[in-house]
Design a protein around this motif. Sequence first.
Motif, PDB file in Angstrom:
ATOM      1  N   UNK A  91       0.815  -1.216   0.000  1.00  0.00           N
ATOM      2  CA  UNK A  91       0.000   0.000   0.000  1.00  0.00           C
ATOM      3  C   UNK A  91       0.851   1.270   0.000  1.00  0.00           C
ATOM      4  N   UNK A  92       1.958   1.246   0.729  1.00  0.00           N
ATOM      5  CA  UNK A  92       2.752   2.458   0.978  1.00  0.00           C
ATOM      6  C   UNK A  92       3.973   2.529   0.077  1.00  0.00           C
ATOM      7  N   UNK A  93       4.596   1.366  -0.146  1.00  0.00           N
ATOM      8  CA  UNK A  93       5.890   1.336  -0.806  1.00  0.00           C
ATOM      9  C   UNK A  93       6.983   1.170   0.238  1.00  0.00           C
ATOM     10  N   UNK A  94       8.240   1.323  -0.147  1.00  0.00           N
ATOM     11  CA  UNK A  94       9.347   1.179   0.798  1.00  0.00           C
ATOM     12  C   UNK A  94       9.249   2.127   1.993  1.00  0.00           C
ATOM     13  N   UNK A  95       8.454   3.181   1.858  1.00  0.00           N
ATOM     14  CA  UNK A  95       8.276   4.129   2.966  1.00  0.00           C
ATOM     15  C   UNK A  95       7.619   3.525   4.181  1.00  0.00           C
ATOM     16  N   UNK A  96       7.226   2.239   4.106  1.00  0.00           N
ATOM     17  CA  UNK A  96       6.677   1.568   5.284  1.00  0.00           C
ATOM     18  C   UNK A  96       7.708   1.563   6.420  1.00  0.00           C
ATOM     19  N   UNK A  97       8.977   1.599   6.064  1.00  0.00           N
ATOM     20  CA  UNK A  97      10.024   1.679   7.092  1.00  0.00           C
ATOM     21  C   UNK A  97       9.911   3.010   7.832  1.00  0.00           C
ATOM     22  N   UNK A 129      13.660   2.327  -3.268  1.00  0.00           N
ATOM     23  CA  UNK A 129      13.196   3.493  -4.019  1.00  0.00           C
ATOM     24  C   UNK A 129      12.139   3.067  -5.040  1.00  0.00           C
ATOM     25  N   UNK A 130      11.185   3.953  -5.379  1.00  0.00           N
ATOM     26  CA  UNK A 130      10.931   5.232  -4.719  1.00  0.00           C
ATOM     27  C   UNK A 130      10.293   5.012  -3.347  1.00  0.00           C
ATOM     28  N   UNK A 131      10.559   5.884  -2.403  1.00  0.00           N
ATOM     29  CA  UNK A 131      10.120   5.667  -1.029  1.00  0.00           C
ATOM     30  C   UNK A 131       8.607   5.680  -0.893  1.00  0.00           C
ATOM     31  N   UNK A 132       7.939   6.639  -1.567  1.00  0.00           N
ATOM     32  CA  UNK A 132       6.483   6.793  -1.393  1.00  0.00           C
ATOM     33  C   UNK A 132       5.779   6.824  -2.753  1.00  0.00           C
ATOM     34  N   UNK A 133       5.754   5.701  -3.455  1.00  0.00           N
ATOM     35  CA  UNK A 133       5.139   5.688  -4.792  1.00  0.00           C
ATOM     36  C   UNK A 133       3.627   5.919  -4.763  1.00  0.00           C
ATOM     37  N   UNK A 134       2.976   5.664  -3.621  1.00  0.00           N
ATOM     38  CA  UNK A 134       1.521   5.814  -3.518  1.00  0.00           C
ATOM     39  C   UNK A 134       1.111   7.103  -2.818  1.00  0.00           C
ATOM     40  N   UNK A 135       2.073   7.994  -2.532  1.00  0.00           N
ATOM     41  CA  UNK A 135       1.740   9.256  -1.873  1.00  0.00           C
ATOM     42  C   UNK A 135       1.748   9.152  -0.364  1.00  0.00           C
ATOM     43  N   UNK A 168      11.666  -5.391   3.129  1.00  0.00           N
ATOM     44  CA  UNK A 168      11.528  -4.431   2.026  1.00  0.00           C
ATOM     45  C   UNK A 168      12.769  -4.438   1.136  1.00  0.00           C
ATOM     46  N   UNK A 169      13.922  -4.648   1.746  1.00  0.00           N
ATOM     47  CA  UNK A 169      15.163  -4.620   0.982  1.00  0.00           C
ATOM     48  C   UNK A 169      15.374  -5.829   0.094  1.00  0.00           C
ATOM     49  N   UNK A 170      14.733  -6.949   0.425  1.00  0.00           N
ATOM     50  CA  UNK A 170      14.954  -8.170  -0.362  1.00  0.00           C
ATOM     51  C   UNK A 170      13.934  -8.368  -1.479  1.00  0.00           C
ATOM     52  N   UNK A 171      12.784  -7.671  -1.400  1.00  0.00           N
ATOM     53  CA  UNK A 171      11.690  -7.938  -2.339  1.00  0.00           C
ATOM     54  C   UNK A 171      11.035  -6.638  -2.782  1.00  0.00           C
ATOM     55  N   UNK A 172      10.691  -6.525  -4.035  1.00  0.00           N
ATOM     56  CA  UNK A 172      10.003  -5.353  -4.562  1.00  0.00           C
ATOM     57  C   UNK A 172       8.696  -5.115  -3.812  1.00  0.00           C
ATOM     58  N   UNK A 173       8.393  -3.872  -3.503  1.00  0.00           N
ATOM     59  CA  UNK A 173       7.226  -3.529  -2.683  1.00  0.00           C
ATOM     60  C   UNK A 173       5.909  -3.975  -3.332  1.00  0.00           C
ATOM     61  N   UNK A 174       5.845  -3.925  -4.649  1.00  0.00           N
ATOM     62  CA  UNK A 174       4.615  -4.358  -5.324  1.00  0.00           C
ATOM     63  C   UNK A 174       4.404  -5.863  -5.166  1.00  0.00           C
ATOM     64  N   UNK A 175       5.486  -6.620  -5.224  1.00  0.00           N
ATOM     65  CA  UNK A 175       5.383  -8.067  -5.025  1.00  0.00           C
ATOM     66  C   UNK A 175       4.959  -8.384  -3.592  1.00  0.00           C
ATOM     67  N   UNK A 176       5.473  -7.621  -2.629  1.00  0.00           N
ATOM     68  CA  UNK A 176       5.093  -7.838  -1.229  1.00  0.00           C
ATOM     69  C   UNK A 176       3.594  -7.660  -1.032  1.00  0.00           C
ATOM     70  N   UNK A 177       3.020  -6.698  -1.728  1.00  0.00           N
ATOM     71  CA  UNK A 177       1.597  -6.440  -1.585  1.00  0.00           C
ATOM     72  C   UNK A 177       0.720  -7.576  -2.079  1.00  0.00           C
ATOM     73  N   UNK A 178       1.285  -8.479  -2.879  1.00  0.00           N
ATOM     74  CA  UNK A 178       0.504  -9.604  -3.426  1.00  0.00           C
ATOM     75  C   UNK A 178       0.654 -10.876  -2.597  1.00  0.00           C
ATOM     76  N   UNK A 179       1.457 -10.816  -1.526  1.00  0.00           N
ATOM     77  CA  UNK A 179       1.732 -12.014  -0.732  1.00  0.00           C
ATOM     78  C   UNK A 179       0.822 -12.079   0.490  1.00  0.00           C
ATOM     79  N   UNK A 180       0.326 -13.291   0.808  1.00  0.00           N
ATOM     80  CA  UNK A 180      -0.544 -13.473   1.969  1.00  0.00           C
ATOM     81  C   UNK A 180       0.236 -13.394   3.283  1.00  0.00           C
TER      82      UNK A 180
END
Length: 460
Positions: free
Chosen positions: A39-45, A183-189, A247-259
């Motif tokens: 939802x957030x992107x890497x900015x979740x950190x 990066x990018x830290x906040x792709x969703x705003x 977050x560092x090992x996996x693309x943020x979009x891929x993380x959003x698709x994982x249960x």
Amino acid sequence: MTEHRLINTEVGVLGATVLIIGNVIGVSAFVLPGPLAGDVGPGVIFALLLALIPLLFGILMSLQLGSAIPAAGGSYVYASRLVGPFWGFLLPWITIPGVWAGMLFIGFGFAEYAEFVSGTVGAVPEVPELALVYGLLIPFIILNVLGIKMVAIIQFTMVSLIVVGMLAFIIPGAFVIDTANYTPAFPEGAGAVIVAIVSLYFPLRGFRLVLELGEEMKDPAKNIPRVLGLSAAISLTLLIGLVVVLVGTTNWQALGQMDAAVAQVSLDNFPAPLTGLVFVAAAMGALTSINMTYTAYSRLLMRAGRDNIIPGALARIHDRFESPHVAVLVLGIPPLLIAPVSPGTVTLSVALSLTILFGLAVAGVALWNLPSAFPQRYEYSLYKLPLWILRFVAAGAVISAGFLWILVSTQLPAMVAVLAGWMVLGYGFYRARLWWFNKRGVDLKARMRRLHENEQRAAD
């Protein structure tokens, strides 16, 4: 009015520390970061770091209040003695349905995680969701009836497995981090970051439950601050490390698709034995959260029962096991009955969240009033916050709780209406309770403004 005996068993710094760590690092630590990163992107950190701000207020508040007036069910004592009798009554009144919702939330969250593991490991038979919830809740009701020492022993084992499992993810994960994933830290705003802050704060509320253990800790005035320091250092290091590596090992979009993102990332990148440890750690997280919630909140009900502002039966101590067994059963049995018709996990989480935030705001007011209401307790606290820092922390706790309350309320405004209705019903019960005892010559409000003798001794 019934007089109630005290609990005679005690736990030390290590036992209390593992109780708190296990409550902070729950199953949500393994389940939430993935969807939030999506939802957030890497900015979740960054969101996690911002969630530490209200946590800091809560820890400093607990440090000062717990050092000045260590008591079992401390949240109730501070609300009733430092804010007002009605506010003291509201805490256990709101806590009861809040804990019911929390137990079901953790239970169904654990069931979802178990279903993921079952689907991943083909040899594991599928178990009905309701059976998993019952299988999680019932043993810990029994365990908490058996007393604090047994709880601490079991908790130590489970927390040890959590720490090992988290390190099995963090250490090897640090070697496969791709900095491009940050990066990018906040792709969703920035708007999504606010929701993530609220979500990430909820597991962190576990530190404040140390205040409920008062009389069951050895030398509580000294050890409450020590337990807070140790549990915070260990828990926060592990939580931040886990999110940074995830977050560092996996693309943020891929993380959003994982249960179950932490488990899935481990499965994709690490050897099977390490992934097995991560699976075990996540399961233990659910168990420790359930365990400590029963332990801490049953003490809050027990302490309010001693003042008889709620039925005095809740203050009963088991003759053999030295546990507030009636309070444990009041918190534990109803979720088992509600589970078949339980609302969704979002509704349950909002109910729990509003309860937690209400308690944080009341505790902030209690801290503000401490120097004037109990000047000697404040002046001679073993760990004393300078007055200007105390005022800043108290105001920060109230403001941050109010801000988060507003944010959570936007998700399910109907839940706010239900909670408001529950408070109105509680006011009627409170007035009826006062009237009943006044007819018998007992002033409950006056009793709720005085410390009991054991609390006076513990603070000296």
